[in-house]
Write a protein that holds these residues in place. Structure first.
Motif, mmCIF file in Angstrom:
data_model
loop_
_atom_site.group_PDB
_atom_site.id
_atom_site.type_symbol
_atom_site.label_atom_id
_atom_site.label_comp_id
_atom_site.label_asym_id
_atom_site.label_seq_id
_atom_site.Cartn_x
_atom_site.Cartn_y
_atom_site.Cartn_z
ATOM 1 N N ASP A 46 0.764 2.792 -4.083
ATOM 2 C CA ASP A 46 2.271 3.606 -3.008
ATOM 3 C C ASP A 46 1.557 3.034 -1.651
ATOM 4 O OD1 ASP A 46 3.075 5.418 -4.440
ATOM 5 O OD2 ASP A 46 0.951 7.076 -4.046
ATOM 6 N N ASN A 47 0.029 1.785 -1.384
ATOM 7 C CA ASN A 47 -0.394 1.153 -0.315
ATOM 8 C C ASN A 47 -1.387 0.104 -0.761
ATOM 9 O OD1 ASN A 47 -0.761 3.265 1.720
ATOM 10 N ND2 ASN A 47 -2.306 4.893 -0.205
ATOM 11 N N PRO A 48 -0.019 -0.603 -1.130
ATOM 12 C CA PRO A 48 -0.340 -2.709 -1.530
ATOM 13 C C PRO A 48 -1.008 -3.174 -0.015
ATOM 14 C CG PRO A 48 1.918 -1.969 -0.995
ATOM 15 C CD PRO A 48 1.778 -0.736 -1.039
ATOM 16 N N LYS A 49 -1.621 -4.115 -0.348
ATOM 17 C CA LYS A 49 -2.360 -4.824 0.941
ATOM 18 C C LYS A 49 -1.191 -6.309 0.180
ATOM 19 C CE LYS A 49 -6.175 -3.230 1.334
ATOM 20 N NZ LYS A 49 -6.665 -1.938 2.602
ATOM 21 N N SER A 50 -1.349 -6.615 1.331
ATOM 22 C CA SER A 50 -0.499 -8.479 1.643
ATOM 23 C C SER A 50 -1.075 -9.286 0.833
ATOM 24 C CB SER A 50 -0.428 -8.131 3.249
ATOM 25 O OG SER A 50 -1.298 -9.137 3.874
ATOM 26 N N LEU A 51 -0.322 -10.084 1.191
ATOM 27 C CA LEU A 51 -0.738 -11.671 0.284
ATOM 28 C C LEU A 51 -1.736 -11.895 0.833
ATOM 29 C CD1 LEU A 51 -1.063 -12.912 -2.919
ATOM 30 C CD2 LEU A 51 0.891 -13.893 -1.778
ATOM 31 N N TRP A 78 -3.394 -10.879 2.330
ATOM 32 C CA TRP A 78 -4.956 -10.524 2.941
ATOM 33 C C TRP A 78 -5.769 -10.940 1.906
ATOM 34 C CZ3 TRP A 78 -7.845 -6.803 0.173
ATOM 35 C CH2 TRP A 78 -8.739 -5.743 0.545
ATOM 36 N N VAL A 79 -5.100 -10.457 1.323
ATOM 37 C CA VAL A 79 -5.731 -10.872 -0.154
ATOM 38 C C VAL A 79 -6.412 -12.177 -0.608
ATOM 39 C CG1 VAL A 79 -5.820 -10.975 -3.295
ATOM 40 C CG2 VAL A 79 -4.338 -8.837 -1.369
ATOM 41 N N VAL A 80 -5.839 -13.599 -0.699
ATOM 42 C CA VAL A 80 -6.294 -14.484 -0.003
ATOM 43 C C VAL A 80 -7.380 -14.876 1.082
ATOM 44 C CG1 VAL A 80 -5.628 -17.184 0.614
ATOM 45 C CG2 VAL A 80 -3.659 -15.982 -0.675
ATOM 46 N N ARG A 81 -7.107 -14.218 1.864
ATOM 47 C CA ARG A 81 -8.449 -14.239 3.456
ATOM 48 C C ARG A 81 -9.635 -13.332 2.567
ATOM 49 N NH1 ARG A 81 -4.566 -12.935 6.666
ATOM 50 N NH2 ARG A 81 -4.759 -10.853 6.568
ATOM 51 N N ALA A 82 -9.160 -12.590 2.023
ATOM 52 C CA ALA A 82 -10.513 -11.801 1.200
ATOM 53 C C ALA A 82 -11.174 -12.810 0.364
ATOM 54 C CB ALA A 82 -10.215 -10.723 0.554
ATOM 55 N N VAL A 83 -10.576 -13.711 -1.423
ATOM 56 C CA VAL A 83 -10.888 -14.322 -2.296
ATOM 57 C C VAL A 83 -11.470 -15.797 -1.252
ATOM 58 C CG1 VAL A 83 -9.615 -15.901 -3.649
ATOM 59 C CG2 VAL A 83 -9.381 -13.880 -3.625
ATOM 60 N N LYS A 84 -11.368 -15.740 0.150
ATOM 61 C CA LYS A 84 -11.476 -17.310 0.999
ATOM 62 C C LYS A 84 -12.995 -16.591 1.068
ATOM 63 C CE LYS A 84 -10.050 -20.857 4.613
ATOM 64 N NZ LYS A 84 -10.584 -21.458 4.215
ATOM 65 N N ALA A 85 -12.894 -15.514 1.642
ATOM 66 C CA ALA A 85 -14.323 -15.581 2.665
ATOM 67 C C ALA A 85 -15.346 -15.457 1.533
ATOM 68 C CB ALA A 85 -13.941 -13.510 3.384
ATOM 69 N N TRP A 86 -14.975 -14.419 0.513
ATOM 70 C CA TRP A 86 -16.100 -14.517 -0.517
ATOM 71 C C TRP A 86 -16.167 -16.020 -1.165
ATOM 72 C CZ3 TRP A 86 -15.649 -15.380 -6.035
ATOM 73 C CH2 TRP A 86 -16.895 -14.579 -7.334
ATOM 74 N N VAL A 87 -15.392 -16.343 -1.704
ATOM 75 C CA VAL A 87 -15.912 -17.966 -2.034
ATOM 76 C C VAL A 87 -16.392 -18.691 -0.782
ATOM 77 C CG1 VAL A 87 -14.963 -20.101 -3.031
ATOM 78 C CG2 VAL A 87 -13.385 -17.600 -3.452
ATOM 79 N N VAL A 140 -10.879 -22.536 -0.283
ATOM 80 C CA VAL A 140 -8.920 -21.686 -0.747
ATOM 81 C C VAL A 140 -8.259 -21.714 0.316
ATOM 82 C CG1 VAL A 140 -7.942 -19.365 -1.109
ATOM 83 C CG2 VAL A 140 -10.437 -19.263 -2.162
ATOM 84 N N TRP A 141 -7.274 -22.391 -0.354
ATOM 85 C CA TRP A 141 -6.192 -23.185 1.077
ATOM 86 C C TRP A 141 -5.584 -21.774 1.180
ATOM 87 C CZ3 TRP A 141 -6.287 -27.836 3.441
ATOM 88 C CH2 TRP A 141 -6.751 -28.666 2.853
ATOM 89 N N SER A 142 -5.851 -21.355 2.800
ATOM 90 C CA SER A 142 -5.005 -20.259 2.772
ATOM 91 C C SER A 142 -3.538 -20.442 2.687
ATOM 92 C CB SER A 142 -5.267 -20.144 4.498
ATOM 93 O OG SER A 142 -6.312 -20.117 4.399
ATOM 94 N N LYS A 143 -2.190 -21.068 2.997
ATOM 95 C CA LYS A 143 -1.462 -21.474 2.799
ATOM 96 C C LYS A 143 -1.544 -21.744 1.504
ATOM 97 C CE LYS A 143 -0.046 -24.002 6.842
ATOM 98 N NZ LYS A 143 0.817 -25.165 7.409
#
Length: 414
Positions: A8-13, A15-24, A89-92
């Motif tokens: 019911d509260n999905p995250k935007s794609l 947001w996920v890519v930025r989170a993965v990018k920050a973690w990587v 991670v490439w953001s695009k």
């Protein structure tokens, strides 16, 4: 904070890519050893390469700046390298990639990088300038050969040179051709042969080998010694794929020892054929020259003056005869004119001569002294005179002298 897995509260794609990018990217840069299996050089600053793990089937795509590749030296496909990679991670696209900030060749790659830096340094000093290469003699009196003892390279050079020119003379110096002492022995042999006045060219030969085995032939001391040598030096190291730095400074690079044996001396069969061809050309040239001169001589002999040499004399004699005839005619005409003129002068003189007057019956009087008498006043009565006639003389005695009466002007005019 809501549960990220809550439907019911999905995250935007994004947001996920930025989170993965920050973690990587928190992993930071890490040195890895891998093999370059693909390298795509482009015109822009960013270059792409694919690295694969040495032991496992794992490969990644990495990017680097052109300066990184240039600083690493000759990086080629199949080379093992140590690279400083940073995951990102490439953001695009969300695609995982690696940024490479340093590359260090390992094993042979490291050696190649060292050799490349050495090559660039020596090239910058002008040691590889082809305009400074010394020409090889056409037929060397003596050939210095530096190679391993009883090696295939030694046999190949001597055998192939002897097949082409059986009288070839070699001065062989056997040295180590690999290992830490090889350079020292090769330098000593090179100096000895370079100082030998009977050696016109020096060959440094080896029958190939691994990159490590050929390292002595890229040694800086050897390269500088070859550059300073007064005798032309031929490099015959390994095979076509082997390219030590010696090949660049040598006056001639032979692809193999066999090739060196063929290129340092002429082929006696070819030279004999060339001499025979030159002799044939000389004979043809001489025959052509003789034929040309014979034709010219025949042309000269066919000229009238050569057929009858007296013809010219006859013409000259005829001209001389004509000229003499003209001179005689001119002289006769001149004499006739002079004779005629003299006759005229004689006629005039004779008409004025006293003798002509005497012939007409007149007489000329002269006194005792022989002086002519033209007036009665010149004589006296009783004086003696001499009368000159046309046919003789008369002695006269003056009995009287009567002057003629003077005439008046009117009488003289009448």
């Amino acid at each position: 904070m809501p549960d990220p897995s809550d439907a019911d509260n999905p995250k935007s794609l994004a947001w996920v890519v930025r989170a993965v990018k920050a973690w990587v990217e928190r992993c930071g840069a890490v040195w890895v050893q891998a093999q370059v299996i693909e390298l795509n050089r482009r015109s822009g600053p960013t270059q792409f390469l694919t690295l694969r793990d040495i032991d496992e089937e794992v490969s990644v795509t990495a990017t680097c700046h052109r300066r990184v590749l240039d600083a690493a030296g000759p990086v080629e496909t199949g080379m093992t390298v140590t690279a400083l990679l940073k995951p990102t991670v490439w953001s695009k696209t969300g695609r995982l990639s690696f940024e490479c900030s340093q590359i260090r060749p390992s094993g042979e790659g490291q050696l190649l990088a060292q050799l490349e830096r050495r090559r660039r340094l020596l090239e910058a000093e002008g040691l590889f300038d082809t305009s400074l290469h010394k020409p090889l003699p056409l037929l060397p009196a003596g050939i210095g050969l530096i190679t391993g003892a009883h090696s295939d390279a030694e046999r190949d050079v001597i055998r192939n040179a002897g097949l082409r020119w059986p009288a070839v003379r070699f001065v062989v110096r056997n040295t180590l051709v690999q290992g830490p002492r090889a350079v020292e022995q090769i330098l000593a042999a090179l100096a000895e042969l370079d100082a030998d006045p009977g050696v016109d060219v020096i060959i440094i030969a080896r029958g190939g080998g691994s990159l490590e085995d050929l390292l002595p032939f890229s040694d800086e001391a050897l390269i500088r010694a070859v550059f300073a040598a007064r005798t032309p030096v031929v490099s015959a190291i390994g095979h076509e794929r082997d390219n030590p730095i010696l090949d660049l400074v040598a006056d001639l690079r032979a692809s193999t020892p066999t090739d060196a044996g063929k290129r340092i001396v002429p082929d006696v069969a070819e030279e004999a054929a060339l001499v025979a061809e030159c002799r044939t050309r000389i004979r043809q040239s001489v025959a052509t020259l003789v034929a040309t001169e014979q034709t010219r001589l025949e042309g000269l002999r066919s000229r009238p003056v050569m057929v009858d040499p007296t013809a010219t004399l006859d013409i000259a004699a005829e001209r001389l005869s004509t000229t003499v005839s003209r001179l005689r005619m001119a002289a006769e005409h001149g004499l006739d004119a002079c004779t005629h003129q003299i006759d005229q002068y004689l006629t005039q003189i004779r008409a004025m001569s006293p003798k002509a007057t005497l012939d007409r019956g007149y007489a000329a009087l002269a006194d005792d002294h022989g002086d002519s008498v033209s007036s009665v006043e010149q004589v006296t009565t009783g004086g003696r005179l001499m009368a000159y006639l046309a046919d003789g003389q008369l002695g006269l005695l003056v009995e009287s002298a009567t002057p003629t009466a003077s005439r008046t002007p009117a009488e003289e005019q009448s």
